[in-house]
Design a protein around this motif. Structure first.
Motif, PDB file in Angstrom:
ATOM      1  N   ILE A   9       0.632  -1.337   0.031  1.00  0.00           N
ATOM      2  CA  ILE A   9      -0.157  -0.308   0.116  1.00  0.00           C
ATOM      3  C   ILE A   9       0.639   1.233   0.176  1.00  0.00           C
ATOM      4  O   ILE A   9       0.261   2.449  -0.196  1.00  0.00           O
ATOM      5  N   PHE A  10       1.982   1.110   1.070  1.00  0.00           N
ATOM      6  CA  PHE A  10       2.706   2.355   0.497  1.00  0.00           C
ATOM      7  C   PHE A  10       3.798   2.419  -0.175  1.00  0.00           C
ATOM      8  O   PHE A  10       4.231   3.745  -1.413  1.00  0.00           O
ATOM      9  N   ILE A  11       4.342   0.545  -1.118  1.00  0.00           N
ATOM     10  CA  ILE A  11       5.500   1.435  -1.853  1.00  0.00           C
ATOM     11  C   ILE A  11       5.081   1.572  -3.388  1.00  0.00           C
ATOM     12  O   ILE A  11       5.369   1.874  -3.629  1.00  0.00           O
ATOM     13  N   VAL A  12       3.737   0.516  -3.302  1.00  0.00           N
ATOM     14  CA  VAL A  12       3.486   0.478  -4.889  1.00  0.00           C
ATOM     15  C   VAL A  12       2.546   2.110  -5.398  1.00  0.00           C
ATOM     16  O   VAL A  12       3.540   2.253  -6.429  1.00  0.00           O
ATOM     17  N   PRO A  13       2.488   2.958  -4.705  1.00  0.00           N
ATOM     18  CA  PRO A  13       1.774   4.391  -5.245  1.00  0.00           C
ATOM     19  C   PRO A  13       3.036   4.740  -5.145  1.00  0.00           C
ATOM     20  O   PRO A  13       3.603   6.012  -6.691  1.00  0.00           O
ATOM     21  N   TYR A  14       4.417   5.286  -4.693  1.00  0.00           N
ATOM     22  CA  TYR A  14       5.383   5.549  -4.720  1.00  0.00           C
ATOM     23  C   TYR A  14       6.124   5.835  -5.589  1.00  0.00           C
ATOM     24  O   TYR A  14       7.443   5.923  -6.103  1.00  0.00           O
ATOM     25  N   LEU A  15       6.546   3.928  -6.402  1.00  0.00           N
ATOM     26  CA  LEU A  15       7.212   3.358  -7.130  1.00  0.00           C
ATOM     27  C   LEU A  15       6.825   3.830  -8.568  1.00  0.00           C
ATOM     28  O   LEU A  15       7.140   4.979  -9.299  1.00  0.00           O
ATOM     29  N   SER A  27       4.604   6.925  -8.770  1.00  0.00           N
ATOM     30  CA  SER A  27       4.570   7.875  -8.376  1.00  0.00           C
ATOM     31  C   SER A  27       5.954   8.316  -9.024  1.00  0.00           C
ATOM     32  O   SER A  27       6.431   9.253  -9.947  1.00  0.00           O
ATOM     33  N   SER A  28       7.646   8.241  -9.068  1.00  0.00           N
ATOM     34  CA  SER A  28       8.668   8.133  -9.277  1.00  0.00           C
ATOM     35  C   SER A  28       9.041   7.329 -10.221  1.00  0.00           C
ATOM     36  O   SER A  28       9.621   8.493 -11.366  1.00  0.00           O
ATOM     37  N   ARG A  29       8.146   6.164 -11.620  1.00  0.00           N
ATOM     38  CA  ARG A  29       8.407   6.178 -12.764  1.00  0.00           C
ATOM     39  C   ARG A  29       7.658   7.801 -13.590  1.00  0.00           C
ATOM     40  O   ARG A  29       8.796   8.061 -14.940  1.00  0.00           O
ATOM     41  N   LYS A  30       6.583   8.129 -13.054  1.00  0.00           N
ATOM     42  CA  LYS A  30       5.974   8.954 -13.719  1.00  0.00           C
ATOM     43  C   LYS A  30       6.973  10.661 -14.240  1.00  0.00           C
ATOM     44  O   LYS A  30       6.985  10.710 -14.574  1.00  0.00           O
ATOM     45  N   GLY A  31       7.549  10.766 -12.531  1.00  0.00           N
ATOM     46  CA  GLY A  31       8.792  11.566 -12.349  1.00  0.00           C
ATOM     47  C   GLY A  31       9.501  11.231 -13.315  1.00  0.00           C
ATOM     48  O   GLY A  31      10.232  12.548 -14.496  1.00  0.00           O
TER      49      GLY A  31
END
Length: 321
Positions: free
Chosen positions: A307-313, A315-319
């Motif tokens: 729940i924490f890691i997947v959204p962060y990854l 958003s990082s890829r989009k950035g």
């Protein structure tokens, strides 16, 4: 005489993509990567899939029983008093741990960024606990906070006495079903030990971010009449937001799967005041031989971390793109 060419007369020829030929370097890179990819799929995703299947089976004894049981093991866990206490303790530990690490790490990094004398000495002091394992940290703080040794002996000289990590008191207690909500005092002792070890990581992250901010930004703010406090509050700290997000994600990943620190320092504790899913999973699987229940706990832990890691990854890829 001019020739007029209309748009209808123009034929658009689609560009022909040339197939990229694989060179010797491409084949060599694939040869090196293929074993790693295969091993990752087997020992990571394959075992995750196997654990998920076991969690849906009836394998709760030494004799394997892989017959399908549906959601029975998950339903049992969410009705279990110990697992409810584990969820409460995990939330308390995660919130306190992340909050203190972020605030303290940011504060210490700002102090170190003031070009003080002996900065390298202070950096080493803050970073040293990171070199220790959580097991060593747990043993050290168990001795320090023990009611009969360490800090408590010093406090007794002033008429103060505390049970520290053996205290079963729950602050702000309220009931949610069978479980008593609130903050267990013993869990605060565990948070202190975890903060002591991981604050150095946050300091390193924030210090790197502070050193990357150009000095011209501060100078421009000073010329506009901003005080040092206003510069940090309105300019520097907002610019450190990506680092804060990274620190929160990494600390959440650590706190949600914490095991070794608590197992070495307190264990489940009386009334499970310091118990967490990692400890419960270990005792259920390897001491009680309830493999399906243990696998269900592991899958719940995996989902909580995802729940924490997947959204962060994402958003990082989009950035990056």
């Amino acid at each position: 005489m001019k020739t007029v060419v209309s748009e209808r007369d123009v034929t658009v020829v689609p560009a022909v993509r040339k197939k990229r030929k694989w060179t010797a370097d491409h084949w060599l890179a694939a040869a090196f990567l293929t074993p790693s990819v295969v091993l990752i799929f087997i020992f990571v995703y394959g075992f995750i899939g196997w654990t998920g299947y076991v969690s849906l089976s009836n394998w709760n004894s030494l004799v394997p029983d892989l017959s399908f049981a549906g959601w029975k093991n998950y339903i049992y866990l969410f009705h279990d008093f110990r697992f409810q206490a584990d969820l409460r303790n995990t939330v308390v530990f995660t919130v306190l741990f992340i909050g203190v690490v972020v605030v303290l790490g940011q504060f210490l990094a700002i102090l170190l960024d003031q070009k003080l004398r002996g900065e390298s000495i202070f950096r080493n002091i803050f970073f040293f606990p990171m070199a220790l394992s959580f097991v060593v940290t747990g043993v050290i703080w168990q001795w320090l906070l023990n009611p009969s040794t360490g800090v408590n002996l010093f406090l007794k000289k002033f008429g103060l006495d505390s049970k520290w990590y053996t205290d079963t008191t729950i602050l702000g207690g309220f009931h949610i079903g069978k479980i008593e909500g609130g903050v267990p005092v013993a869990m605060i002792a565990v948070v202190i030990a975890a903060v002591w070890q991981m604050t150095g990581f946050a300091v390193a992250m924030y210090l790197a971010g502070l050193r990357a901010i150009p000095e011209e930004v501060r100078e421009a703010a000073r010329m506009d009449g901003a005080t040092e406090f206003q510069i940090y509050r309105k300019i520097i700290i907002p610019m450190l937001r990506p680092i804060t997000v990274s620190v929160i994600i990494i600390m959440a990943h650590i706190s949600l799967k914490i095991f070794d620190l608590i197992y070495a320092m307190t264990g489940p504790g009386a009334n499970f005041v310091t118990d967490v899913p990692g400890v419960y999973m270990f005792e259920t699987t390897f001491r009680g031989n309830y493999y399906a229940n243990g696998a269900a706990i592991a899958m719940i832990m995996l989902l909580s971390v995802a729940i924490f890691i997947v959204p962060y990854l994402i958003s990082s890829r989009k950035g990056e793109s």
